[in-house]
Design a protein around this motif. Structure first.
Motif, PDB file in Angstrom:
ATOM      1  N   LYS A 197      11.663  -0.874   7.229  1.00  0.00           N
ATOM      2  CA  LYS A 197      11.137  -1.920   7.372  1.00  0.00           C
ATOM      3  C   LYS A 197      10.214  -2.525   8.545  1.00  0.00           C
ATOM      4  CE  LYS A 197      15.827  -4.509   5.993  1.00  0.00           C
ATOM      5  NZ  LYS A 197      16.799  -4.749   7.083  1.00  0.00           N
ATOM      6  N   LEU A 198      10.964  -1.776   9.377  1.00  0.00           N
ATOM      7  CA  LEU A 198       9.617  -1.170  10.289  1.00  0.00           C
ATOM      8  C   LEU A 198       8.283  -1.153   9.789  1.00  0.00           C
ATOM      9  CD1 LEU A 198      11.645   0.265  13.480  1.00  0.00           C
ATOM     10  CD2 LEU A 198      10.790  -1.812  13.142  1.00  0.00           C
ATOM     11  N   GLU A 199       7.923  -0.725   9.079  1.00  0.00           N
ATOM     12  CA  GLU A 199       6.837  -0.091   8.120  1.00  0.00           C
ATOM     13  C   GLU A 199       6.128  -0.944   7.304  1.00  0.00           C
ATOM     14  OE1 GLU A 199       3.672   2.876   7.140  1.00  0.00           O
ATOM     15  OE2 GLU A 199       5.013   3.135   8.748  1.00  0.00           O
ATOM     16  N   THR A 200       7.180  -1.575   6.966  1.00  0.00           N
ATOM     17  CA  THR A 200       6.802  -2.829   5.800  1.00  0.00           C
ATOM     18  C   THR A 200       6.008  -3.878   7.383  1.00  0.00           C
ATOM     19  OG1 THR A 200       8.129  -2.395   4.659  1.00  0.00           O
ATOM     20  CG2 THR A 200       7.388  -4.702   4.362  1.00  0.00           C
ATOM     21  N   THR A 201       6.993  -4.020   8.655  1.00  0.00           N
ATOM     22  CA  THR A 201       6.963  -5.028   8.966  1.00  0.00           C
ATOM     23  C   THR A 201       5.250  -4.382   9.922  1.00  0.00           C
ATOM     24  OG1 THR A 201       9.343  -5.562   9.476  1.00  0.00           O
ATOM     25  CG2 THR A 201       6.968  -6.467  11.852  1.00  0.00           C
ATOM     26  N   ARG A 202       4.991  -3.258  10.023  1.00  0.00           N
ATOM     27  CA  ARG A 202       3.924  -2.573  10.733  1.00  0.00           C
ATOM     28  C   ARG A 202       2.363  -3.316   9.577  1.00  0.00           C
ATOM     29  NH1 ARG A 202      -0.015   1.361  10.124  1.00  0.00           N
ATOM     30  NH2 ARG A 202       1.755   1.953   8.408  1.00  0.00           N
ATOM     31  N   LYS A 203       2.751  -2.509   8.986  1.00  0.00           N
ATOM     32  CA  LYS A 203       1.777  -3.062   7.275  1.00  0.00           C
ATOM     33  C   LYS A 203       1.806  -4.457   7.492  1.00  0.00           C
ATOM     34  CE  LYS A 203       2.628   0.917   4.376  1.00  0.00           C
ATOM     35  NZ  LYS A 203       2.689   1.492   2.648  1.00  0.00           N
ATOM     36  N   ASP A 204       2.218  -4.957   7.088  1.00  0.00           N
ATOM     37  CA  ASP A 204       2.411  -6.661   7.039  1.00  0.00           C
ATOM     38  C   ASP A 204       1.595  -7.108   8.256  1.00  0.00           C
ATOM     39  OD1 ASP A 204       3.227  -7.028   4.777  1.00  0.00           O
ATOM     40  OD2 ASP A 204       5.300  -7.117   5.691  1.00  0.00           O
ATOM     41  N   PHE A 205       2.138  -6.576   9.536  1.00  0.00           N
ATOM     42  CA  PHE A 205       1.432  -7.066  11.278  1.00  0.00           C
ATOM     43  C   PHE A 205       0.279  -6.746  10.808  1.00  0.00           C
ATOM     44  CE2 PHE A 205      -0.172  -5.701  15.196  1.00  0.00           C
ATOM     45  CZ  PHE A 205       0.578  -6.832  16.279  1.00  0.00           C
ATOM     46  N   VAL A 206      -0.781  -5.517  10.604  1.00  0.00           N
ATOM     47  CA  VAL A 206      -1.908  -5.083  10.688  1.00  0.00           C
ATOM     48  C   VAL A 206      -2.521  -6.320   9.720  1.00  0.00           C
ATOM     49  CG1 VAL A 206      -3.226  -3.439   9.946  1.00  0.00           C
ATOM     50  CG2 VAL A 206      -1.927  -2.824  11.090  1.00  0.00           C
ATOM     51  N   ALA A 207      -2.098  -6.151   8.038  1.00  0.00           N
ATOM     52  CA  ALA A 207      -2.599  -7.366   7.314  1.00  0.00           C
ATOM     53  C   ALA A 207      -3.108  -8.694   8.057  1.00  0.00           C
ATOM     54  CB  ALA A 207      -1.581  -7.401   5.875  1.00  0.00           C
ATOM     55  N   ASN A 208      -1.795  -9.336   8.707  1.00  0.00           N
ATOM     56  CA  ASN A 208      -1.705 -10.794   9.504  1.00  0.00           C
ATOM     57  C   ASN A 208      -3.028 -11.082  10.827  1.00  0.00           C
ATOM     58  OD1 ASN A 208       0.173 -11.942   7.739  1.00  0.00           O
ATOM     59  ND2 ASN A 208       1.638 -11.083   8.765  1.00  0.00           N
ATOM     60  N   VAL A 209      -2.849  -9.438  11.192  1.00  0.00           N
ATOM     61  CA  VAL A 209      -4.122  -9.667  12.295  1.00  0.00           C
ATOM     62  C   VAL A 209      -5.648  -9.712  11.731  1.00  0.00           C
ATOM     63  CG1 VAL A 209      -4.649  -8.405  14.306  1.00  0.00           C
ATOM     64  CG2 VAL A 209      -2.854  -8.140  14.416  1.00  0.00           C
ATOM     65  N   SER A 210      -5.753  -9.273  11.002  1.00  0.00           N
ATOM     66  CA  SER A 210      -6.598  -8.674  10.534  1.00  0.00           C
ATOM     67  C   SER A 210      -7.424  -9.716  10.007  1.00  0.00           C
ATOM     68  CB  SER A 210      -6.926  -7.506   9.076  1.00  0.00           C
ATOM     69  OG  SER A 210      -6.568  -6.283   9.679  1.00  0.00           O
TER      70      SER A 210
END
Length: 432
Positions: free
Chosen positions: A197-210
């Motif tokens: 879940k944390l890895e998914t959140t991290r990927k989503d976070f990076v994608a969202n920030v970008s």
């Protein structure tokens, strides 16, 4: 044996001497009586030994005659073995307790892959019940083709990632098989659900920030290229001012995103700030002044604030949480709507801060995710009002750092109520 022979010789000698003095018949009679007494004593000693054999943990008979030399080393050996067994049991109990305390699951299997033992963690991971599943095949528990293929390999260099569904809950397990002893196997399980879940959140976070930064950057670069390529005289003053204003708004939006990201990072990585008695009524009033200016008279405001009710906490963090909830209420409430702010004590001694609006509301499926980073229930309206999508994520962290709880009540199209419930341990009263 020597003691017995010595005793018989002594009796015979004594009987011979007495026979010479009192006569042969008397000597033989004395010798016979002495032997009879000796036999009776030996029988008595034998009876004591029989009784002791029934309970070897007890001390041997105090006097067993010629048996003393035999019983003493036997008893010492039994006593030493008992001490050694207790020591081994103690160490075994320690090993079993350590195995039960492992954060990873452990299952021992025989050469036929049947379950011999498992710890409590493995029971939770795999749904095992040792009382009923012992001596059952592991393939009856993990009925997945992936595990069957993995288990039938000759070597297990890499663990197997397995996704299981148990009682409606999805669980990701990392399974590792290894061999030990003579044809025995150890299956180790590790719950990596939260890691995934944390890895998914991290990927989503990076994608969202970008994504969030790319949009204003694209707009900003577009205007700058337009201003650079067009002749100065081709643009009216009003057009240039409008372009500059739009560029400023995009730059400010990016600045707001970066500022919120830094705030969120600080909350996640730093320990809780030093707590002080915070006059929350003053914090709320300051936040209300800012949002009223933002509203510009388009909304009605109602307040129910207990001026004597303070709170133990970090003032800057609490001000951020209060401000975020009030700002969201303004952004998502149409013109003419009402914003009601309350700060009061509950009957159990806890305290509640709430913001109620008559805005657009939140759909039921969006409420569980509303505090996620960059999650927007109404994406179009959020962009139009200039939100960064991080306000409620920041609020959630502030609430957690103050051992509080956030509740959200909303009906789509009819408004929302956001409430922060603070525990009574943090409630204070005005000192002036």
């Amino acid at each position: 044996m020597r003691k017995t022979l010595s005793s018989v010789c002594l009796i015979a000698g004594a009987a011979f001497i007495l026979g010479m003095w009192l006569g042969p018949s008397t000597g033989w009679a004395i010798f016979a009586i002495a032997l009879l007494i000796m036999v009776l004593i030996s029988g008595r000693q034998h009876q004591k030994i029989k009784l002791w054999v029934r309970d070897l943990n007890a001390a041997p008979p105090v006097s067993a005659g010629p048996w003393d030399d035999v019983l003493a080393p036997i008893y010492r050996k039994i006593k030493q073995d008992r001490i050694n067994l207790q020591t081994l049991n103690y160490h075994l109990d320690g090993i079993m307790m350590a195995a039960e305390a492992l954060p990873d699951g452990a299952v021992t299997l025989d050469k036929a892959m049947t379950i011999q033992w498992c710890n409590q963690t493995a029971s939770q991971h795999l749904g095992l019940n040792l009382a009923t599943d012992q001596h059952q095949s592991i393939f009856n528990i993990l009925r997945t083709p992936e595990f069957a293929h993995y288990a039938h390999q000759k070597e297990w260099e890499q663990p197997l990632l397995l996704h299981l569904s148990q009682r409606g809950r999805e669980r990701a397990l990392l399974l590792q098989l290894t061999s030990y002893g003579m044809g025995q196997f150890l299956l180790v399980s590790r719950d990596v659900t939260q890691v995934e879940k944390l890895e998914t959140t991290r990927k989503d976070f990076v994608a969202n920030v970008s994504h969030e930064l790319r949009t204003p950057l694209t707009v900003l670069l577009g205007f700058l290229e337009t201003l650079r390529d067009l002749p100065t005289e081709s643009l009216l003053v009003e057009q240039r001012m409008r372009y500059e204003q739009m560029m400023l708004e995009q730059a400010q939006h990016m600045q707001a995103i970066v500022s919120d990201l830094l705030t969120l990072s600080t909350l996640e990585s730093s320990p809780s700030a030093e707590n002080t008695a915070v006059p929350l009524n003053y914090v709320i009033e300051q936040a209300l002044q800012r949002v009223q200016a933002l509203s510009n008279g388009q909304h009605d405001f109602e307040t129910h604030i207990d001026d004597k009710l303070w709170l133990e906490g970090a003032e800057t963090e609490l001000a951020s949480a209060v401000g975020n909830l009030l700002t969201n209420a303004i952004r998502y409430t149409p013109k003419g709507g009402t914003i009601t702010t309350s700060w009061f004590m509950n009957d159990d001694g806890s305290a509640t801060f709430s913001v109620q609006d008559t805005g657009i509301g939140i759909a039921p499926q969006d409420i569980p995710r509303i505090t996620e980073r960059f999650y927007r229930a109404d994406k179009g309206r959020s962009k139009a009002t200039g939100g960064t999508g991080l306000g409620l994520a920041i609020t959630r962290h502030v609430i957690a750092r103050h051992q509080a709880e956030l509740t959200i009540q909303s009906r789509y199209g009819s408004g929302s109520t956001f409430s922060i419930h603070f525990p009574k341990e943090r409630v204070r009263f005005a000192t002036i």
